[in-house]
Each structure stands twice: as structure tokens, then as C-alpha cells.
Design a protein around this motif. Structure first.
Motif, PDB file in Angstrom:
ATOM      1  N   ARG A   1       2.644   6.304 -22.849  1.00 40.51           N
ATOM      2  CA  ARG A   1       2.911   4.993 -22.219  1.00 40.51           C
ATOM      3  C   ARG A   1       3.481   5.204 -20.823  1.00 40.51           C
ATOM      4  N   SER A   2       4.403   6.140 -20.684  1.00 39.72           N
ATOM      5  CA  SER A   2       4.975   6.457 -19.373  1.00 39.72           C
ATOM      6  C   SER A   2       3.906   6.979 -18.425  1.00 39.72           C
TER       7      SER A   2
ATOM      8  N   ASN B   1       3.469   9.233  -8.846  1.00 38.51           N
ATOM      9  CA  ASN B   1       3.144   9.447 -10.250  1.00 38.51           C
ATOM     10  C   ASN B   1       4.235  10.254 -10.950  1.00 38.51           C
TER      11      ASN B   1
ATOM     12  N   VAL C   1       7.647   8.157 -11.116  1.00 45.03           N
ATOM     13  CA  VAL C   1       7.573   7.044 -12.067  1.00 45.03           C
ATOM     14  C   VAL C   1       7.482   7.569 -13.500  1.00 45.03           C
TER      15      VAL C   1
ATOM     16  N   ILE D   1       1.709   4.051 -17.210  1.00 41.45           N
ATOM     17  CA  ILE D   1       2.437   3.248 -16.209  1.00 41.45           C
ATOM     18  C   ILE D   1       2.478   3.991 -14.875  1.00 41.45           C
ATOM     19  N   ALA D   2       2.834   5.271 -14.916  1.00 36.51           N
ATOM     20  CA  ALA D   2       2.939   6.061 -13.688  1.00 36.51           C
ATOM     21  C   ALA D   2       1.588   6.166 -12.982  1.00 36.51           C
TER      22      ALA D   2
ATOM     23  N   CYS E   1      10.302   6.774 -16.324  1.00 30.25           N
ATOM     24  CA  CYS E   1       9.935   6.083 -17.571  1.00 30.25           C
ATOM     25  C   CYS E   1      10.337   6.898 -18.800  1.00 30.25           C
TER      26      CYS E   1
ATOM     27  N   ASN F   1      -4.274  11.129 -18.877  1.00 33.29           N
ATOM     28  CA  ASN F   1      -3.362  10.869 -19.989  1.00 33.29           C
ATOM     29  C   ASN F   1      -3.937  11.308 -21.335  1.00 33.29           C
TER      30      ASN F   1
ATOM     31  N   ALA G   1      -0.928   4.072 -13.189  1.00 35.37           N
ATOM     32  CA  ALA G   1      -1.296   2.756 -12.647  1.00 35.37           C
ATOM     33  C   ALA G   1      -0.595   2.492 -11.315  1.00 35.37           C
ATOM     34  N   VAL G   2       0.671   2.852 -11.216  1.00 38.03           N
ATOM     35  CA  VAL G   2       1.404   2.671  -9.948  1.00 38.03           C
ATOM     36  C   VAL G   2       0.805   3.580  -8.874  1.00 38.03           C
TER      37      VAL G   2
END
Length: 170
Positions: A49-50, A32, A35, A53-54, A39, A98, A56-57
Motif C-alpha cells: 500500500r505504501s 518515491n 513517500v 501511494i509513493a 508511509c 510494486n 502514484a505521487v
């Protein structure tokens, strides 16, 4: 005396579960963090947004670790239900994590890289982790009912000689 052993046994199991969950979470935290910062600083994406994405990974990383290590002995018969619930509760954790980042960055105006990382990866992730631990152990990775667990163990033990013979022939 027997009740004391039962309580102690349950606490020891819970401690092992928390330790495994924490180890998987630590790996997810590293994923996390890396990533997120790639980003934000590498691709110049917006912080929320970053963060999404982080997270989700990291969720994908954590599912593999929790399914195949932390909760490996739990019921596997309804995998699609398990995955759906995992994604639902992970999504709620993503919103918590987030949401705190968005509140800090946009609501409170704390826009430094350090403030973003603390809001997301310390405060948000901490609260999200407590929520995820509770929801995963309560709803997602359910233990087999006692009768099914006994039947599964008996079936496994009954076929042990066959499996041993197969491995010797291989």
C-alpha cells in the motif's frame, strides 16, 4: 559520410532524451523513496500500500517534468490522449514496481526495511523505468509529424515581429 552524421545526430538526440528522462526520474525516485518510507515507518501502512501511494505521487511529479521539460517540443494537440496513455503506462510500471515488492516481501519472506527498499526502489523501479521510457517515447510523447512541425515553426517565425512589438509595449 552523410549517413554517419544522421546516425550520430540521432544518437546524440537519444542521449539528451535519456539524460533528461533520467534527471526527471531521479527527482521522481527521491519523491518515491521519501513517500514510501514515510508511509511505512511514519504511518505504519502495509508495504505494498505504501509502495502504491509513493509511486502514484512520483508519477504525478514525473508527468510534470516529462511534459514540460523532457518532451516539451512534442505534439501537444491531443493532451487528454497523452495524459490517458501516460497514466495507463505509468499504471503498468506501478504494477511492475510494486509486484516485485510484493513478491519479495510476501512470496520470498524478505521483510526487512532494507529488503523492501531494494525490491521496490532498486529492482522494481529499475525494471519499471526501462518499461516507462520505452512506452513514453513510443506511445505517449509523440513527435509532431514533419509537415506539422515545419508549419508550426513557420507560424511561430511569422508572428515573431508581432510578439516582439507586444513585449516592447508591455
Amino acid at each position: 559520410m552523410n549517413q554517419r552524421r544522421t546516425v550520430r545526430s540521432r544518437l546524440e538526440r537519444l542521449a539528451r532524451e535519456i539524460a533528461k528522462f533520467g534527471a526527471v526520474g531521479a527527482m521522481g525516485f527521491v519523491v518515491n523513496l521519501i513517500v514510501f518510507n514515510i508511509c511505512v515507518h511514519g504511518f505504519q501502512l502495509a508495504v505494498v500500500r505504501s509502495g502504491v501511494i509513493a509511486t502514484a505521487v512520483a508519477i504525478a511529479t514525473n508527468y510534470v517534468g516529462n511534459r514540460y521539460w523532457t518532451y516539451r517540443e512534442c505534439d501537444r494537440s491531443r493532451r487528454s490522449r497523452e495524459l490517458s496513455l501516460f497514466l495507463l503506462f505509468s499504471g503498468a510500471g506501478l504494477v511492475i514496481e510494486n509486484g516485485i515488492l510484493a513478491l519479495s516481501h510476501y512470496g520470498l519472506g524478505m521483510t526487512s526495511s532494507l529488503a523492501d527498499n531494494i525490491a521496490k526502489n532498486v529492482v522494481g523501479l529499475g525494471i519499471g523505468t526501462v518499461f516507462r521510457f520505452w512506452s513514453y517515447r513510443t506511445w505517449v510523447f509523440r513527435a509532431l509529424p514533419a509537415r506539422e512541425a515545419v508549419e508550426t515553426a513557420e507560424s511561430f517565425l511569422a508572428t515573431a515581429p508581432e510578439r516582439a512589438g507586444a513585449s516592447e509595449r508591455a
